[in-house]
Motif scaffolding. Structure first.
Motif, PDB file in Angstrom:
ATOM      1  N   PRO A  77       0.776  -1.677  -0.159  1.00 25.00           N
ATOM      2  CA  PRO A  77      -0.332   0.479   0.354  1.00 25.00           C
ATOM      3  C   PRO A  77       0.970   1.463  -0.188  1.00 25.00           C
ATOM      4  O   PRO A  77       0.668   2.045  -0.681  1.00 25.00           O
ATOM      5  CB  PRO A  77      -0.636  -0.501   0.764  1.00 25.00           C
ATOM      6  N   SER A 103       1.962  -3.879   5.277  1.00 32.67           N
ATOM      7  CA  SER A 103       3.032  -3.203   4.880  1.00 32.67           C
ATOM      8  C   SER A 103       4.583  -4.183   4.328  1.00 32.67           C
ATOM      9  O   SER A 103       4.091  -5.714   5.443  1.00 32.67           O
ATOM     10  CB  SER A 103       3.409  -1.969   5.315  1.00 32.67           C
ATOM     11  N   SER A 126       5.023  -7.892   7.291  1.00 35.80           N
ATOM     12  CA  SER A 126       5.994  -8.952   6.924  1.00 35.80           C
ATOM     13  C   SER A 126       7.291  -9.459   6.510  1.00 35.80           C
ATOM     14  O   SER A 126       7.932  -8.199   6.485  1.00 35.80           O
ATOM     15  CB  SER A 126       5.452  -9.564   5.197  1.00 35.80           C
ATOM     16  N   MET A 197      -1.080 -20.045   1.094  1.00 40.74           N
ATOM     17  CA  MET A 197      -2.268 -19.990   0.584  1.00 40.74           C
ATOM     18  C   MET A 197      -2.124 -20.932  -0.670  1.00 40.74           C
ATOM     19  O   MET A 197      -1.362 -19.358  -1.138  1.00 40.74           O
ATOM     20  CB  MET A 197      -3.859 -19.117   1.470  1.00 40.74           C
ATOM     21  N   GLY A 335      -4.896  -8.739   0.714  1.00 36.16           N
ATOM     22  CA  GLY A 335      -4.893  -9.968   1.972  1.00 36.16           C
ATOM     23  C   GLY A 335      -4.128  -9.387   3.211  1.00 36.16           C
ATOM     24  O   GLY A 335      -4.192  -8.526   3.301  1.00 36.16           O
TER      25      GLY A 335
END
Ligand code: SAM
Ligand code: SF4
Length: 335
Positions: A77, A103, A126, A197, A335
């Protein structure tokens, strides 16, 4: 704009109240994490994605319908021009209890303070490894030191809560879970481990081969740390444990090994303006079409959102072994 709180009106067929919206504001990113994107990505043309004004307009509608928490995510973002102005506008919605952000941390060193001023309460960052070479391998373009400086800048800015998100892949970073938790403890922040996923086509690995369950991670951690279950008060899919003797909580997000759909309280707005009712299904409504065909008709938008609740699926059905997987990437999805 001040909006008075209302009783929840977004309730689906299964009696679940939706009070949480995740918005992907860009599908672009300065990283190319192996589980999220392929090396060569084609991003959406500008005309196809929502403008920041449109995102704000839709967010206002959700707030008027009882949504109290919004997460801004992507893609990354913070690479979208104008993101700070968007955060400032959203930060002024009275009925929003929580404006939060996800972020990759690459721009936090220079932006953390302004993000805090804009009214963002919490950031998920992350971080899959503390090894610089491995970090580069997993993110393909990322610089670990830059991200660590970003995490420290966020810490200094004084957010209510910071959390690291780590996607764990067998034989890539599964041996690092203890170091990652120790880093979280030393930094006074939380950490969640996420099972990969099957979203979007990727070309770096076979998702079945790298599967490493939350139970395996927990067993690894318990060799070193004492974990005590805590009640989850975030309404999310994470199951949390406190690391005894520290301020750190460890969460496990287990889309494969533990289904969390019965308490799902969230929907997602994709970067193209699709309201996605479930991360693991394609049920969606095109809100961009509605607002572009009916400009300034807030009632029409709100009615469309209320109607959309009727198609929220009961649960996701992720199967790592089955094709086709869901073709949309996490980055476009929110996500
Ligand atoms: N760029 C930001 C970041 O990396 O935090 C925000 C967007 S990213 C799509 C949000 C979260 O989704 C990250 O924690 C990332 O690790 C996770 N993620 C991406 N692809 C995933 C996948 N296939 N399975 C599980 N988690 C995934
Ligand atoms: Fe970018 Fe986040 Fe996806 Fe990594 S996980 S490629 S940082 S959007």
């Amino acid at each position: 704009m001040s909006i008075s709180p209302v009783s929840p009106v977004l309730v689906d067929r299964f009696g679940r109240t939706v009070d949480y919206l995740r918005i992907s504001i860009t599908d672009r990113c300065d990283f190319r994490c192996v589980y999220c994107m392929s090396e060569e990505m084609t991003f959406l043309p500008r005309a196809q994605i929502l403008t920041l004004e449109e995102i704000n307009y839709i967010a206002q509608a959700f707030a008027e319908l009882g949504v109290t928490k919004i997460r801004i995510t992507g893609g990354e973002p913070l690479v979208r021009r104008g993101v700070l102005a968007l955060l400032e506008t959203l930060g002024k919605i009275d009925s929003l209890n929580e404006l939060v952000l996800s972020s990759n941390g690459s721009k936090l060193e220079e932006m953390a303070e302004a993000i805090k001023q804009a009214g963002v309460k919490r950031i998920n960052i992350s971080l899959d490894t503390l090894d610089a070479a491995k970090f580069r391998e997993i993110t393909r373009t990322g610089d670990l030191k830059q991200v660590l400086r970003g995490i420290f800048a966020a810490k200094k800015a004084g957010f209510k809560r910071l959390k690291i998100n780590s996607v764990i892949l067998k034989n890539r970073n599964h041996l690092e879970v203890i170091d990652l938790v120790q880093f979280a403890i030393n930094s006074g922040i939380d950490i969640s481990f996420i099972e990969e996923m099957p979203l979007g086509l990727i070309n770096s690995h076979d998702r079945v081969e790298v599967y490493y369950s939350s139970d395996s991670i927990k067993a690894d951690l318990e060799q070193v740390f004492k974990l005590q279950a805590v009640a989850d008060n975030t309404g999310g899919p994470s199951v949390y444990f406190k690391v005894i003797g520290t301020d750190t909580r460890v969460g496990f997000i287990s889309p494969h090994s533990a289904n969390f759909c019965s308490t799902c309280n969230r929907v997602r707005l994709t970067v193209e303006g699709r309201l996605l009712l479930c991360l693991g299904n394609e049920h969606s409504v095109d809100l961009k079409k509605v607002i572009r065909a009916n400009p300034s008709n807030m009632d029409k938008l709100k009615q469309t959102i209320i109607e959309a609740m009727k198609i929220k699926p009961e649960q996701h059905e992720f199967d790592l072994t089955e094709q086709p997987i869901i073709l949309r990437h996490m980055s476009a999805t929110g996500g």
